[in-house]
Design a protein around this motif. Sequence first.
Motif, mmCIF file in Angstrom:
data_model
loop_
_atom_site.group_PDB
_atom_site.id
_atom_site.type_symbol
_atom_site.label_atom_id
_atom_site.label_comp_id
_atom_site.label_asym_id
_atom_site.label_seq_id
_atom_site.Cartn_x
_atom_site.Cartn_y
_atom_site.Cartn_z
ATOM 1 N N VAL A 6 1.085 -1.323 0.046
ATOM 2 C CA VAL A 6 -0.041 0.068 0.016
ATOM 3 C C VAL A 6 0.828 1.091 0.185
ATOM 4 O O VAL A 6 1.815 1.406 0.946
ATOM 5 C CB VAL A 6 -0.821 0.080 1.190
ATOM 6 C CG1 VAL A 6 -1.760 1.278 1.268
ATOM 7 C CG2 VAL A 6 -1.681 -1.170 1.412
ATOM 8 N N ILE A 7 0.681 2.207 -0.961
ATOM 9 C CA ILE A 7 1.525 3.202 -1.088
ATOM 10 C C ILE A 7 0.529 4.384 -0.663
ATOM 11 O O ILE A 7 -0.319 4.728 -1.359
ATOM 12 C CB ILE A 7 2.127 3.511 -2.432
ATOM 13 C CG1 ILE A 7 3.122 2.436 -2.726
ATOM 14 C CG2 ILE A 7 2.972 4.877 -2.541
ATOM 15 C CD1 ILE A 7 3.630 2.290 -4.168
ATOM 16 N N ILE A 8 1.048 5.187 0.528
ATOM 17 C CA ILE A 8 0.359 6.383 0.968
ATOM 18 C C ILE A 8 1.277 7.616 0.670
ATOM 19 O O ILE A 8 2.321 7.870 0.994
ATOM 20 C CB ILE A 8 0.083 6.215 2.263
ATOM 21 C CG1 ILE A 8 -0.739 4.901 2.599
ATOM 22 C CG2 ILE A 8 -0.750 7.643 2.963
ATOM 23 C CD1 ILE A 8 -0.585 4.530 3.988
ATOM 24 N N GLY A 9 0.516 8.696 -0.065
ATOM 25 C CA GLY A 9 1.472 9.924 -0.262
ATOM 26 C C GLY A 9 0.744 10.923 0.652
ATOM 27 O O GLY A 9 -0.361 11.106 1.001
ATOM 28 N N VAL A 10 1.725 11.816 1.365
ATOM 29 C CA VAL A 10 1.663 12.730 2.280
ATOM 30 C C VAL A 10 2.327 14.020 1.756
ATOM 31 O O VAL A 10 3.480 14.146 1.843
ATOM 32 C CB VAL A 10 2.034 12.637 3.801
ATOM 33 C CG1 VAL A 10 1.461 13.571 4.890
ATOM 34 C CG2 VAL A 10 1.582 10.900 4.239
ATOM 35 N N ALA A 11 1.529 15.003 1.361
ATOM 36 C CA ALA A 11 1.921 16.232 0.803
ATOM 37 C C ALA A 11 1.476 17.573 1.641
ATOM 38 O O ALA A 11 0.719 17.266 2.450
ATOM 39 C CB ALA A 11 1.372 16.276 -0.752
ATOM 40 N N GLY A 12 1.947 18.537 1.413
ATOM 41 C CA GLY A 12 1.716 19.721 2.120
ATOM 42 C C GLY A 12 2.817 20.747 1.824
ATOM 43 O O GLY A 12 3.906 20.542 1.602
#
Length: 211
Positions: A6-12
Motif C-alpha cells: 500500500v503506497i500512501i502519499g503525504v503532501a503539504g
Amino acid sequence: MATKPVIIGVAGGTGSGKTTVAKEIFYQFNEQSIVLIEQDAYYKNQSHLAFEERLKTNYDHPLAFDNDLLLQHLQMLSEGKGIEKPIYDYKEHTRSNAVVVIDPKDVIIVEGILILEDERLRDMMDIKLFVDTDADIRIIRRLVRDIQDRGRSIESVIEQYTSVVRPMHLQFIEPTKRYADIVVPEGGQNRVAIDLMVTKIRAIIEEKAIL
C-alpha cells in the motif's frame, strides 16, 4: 511480501506538519511492515555543477526533484525488490555518496511538498493526503526551524520565503490539494485524522494477511 504494498502519499507546504503526520502514522506500526520515504532524499544530483551554481537551486520547484529515480524505486519496492535510497547533503547542495538500504514492506509512506504534483507518482498511490495549515503558522514554523536547526538569520529566512517559498507554494504545491483523497487540517495536531488513517492502514494490512 507476496502482494503489492500500500503506497500512501503525504503532501503539504513547508511547515504544514506533513512530516509530523507521516511519522505519527509510521510510529503506529511495526517497522517490519512499514517504511517512510522522504521526497527530499530525491533532490537531483548536482555534483556536475560548480558550488556557486548549486547555491542557486530552487528546492521548492518541481524540477529540483529526481522523480524518475523515485518512481523507479517505488516500482522496485512494489515488485518485492530492495532499493538504495539516496542521501542529500544540504551543506554541499548535492547528493551524498552514502545511501540507505531499504527492503520491501507492506506499507510505503512517501512524504514531501510536491509528491502530488507528478501524475505518475499519484497513479502509484493508494491513498493521497494533503496536510493543510494556515500560511502564518507555516512561516512561523519555518522561521524557528531554519534559525535553530540551520543557523540562518531572520532576514535570510524571510527573504527566501517571500521571494521563493511563498510563490512556489501558490504556483505548484497548493494546487495539488485537489488531488488528495483526504485533506488534513492543522497537521500533526489533528489526532482524529491520524487515528483514522492508522485504522484504515491496519485494515488493509490485515486484509492482505488473509488473502
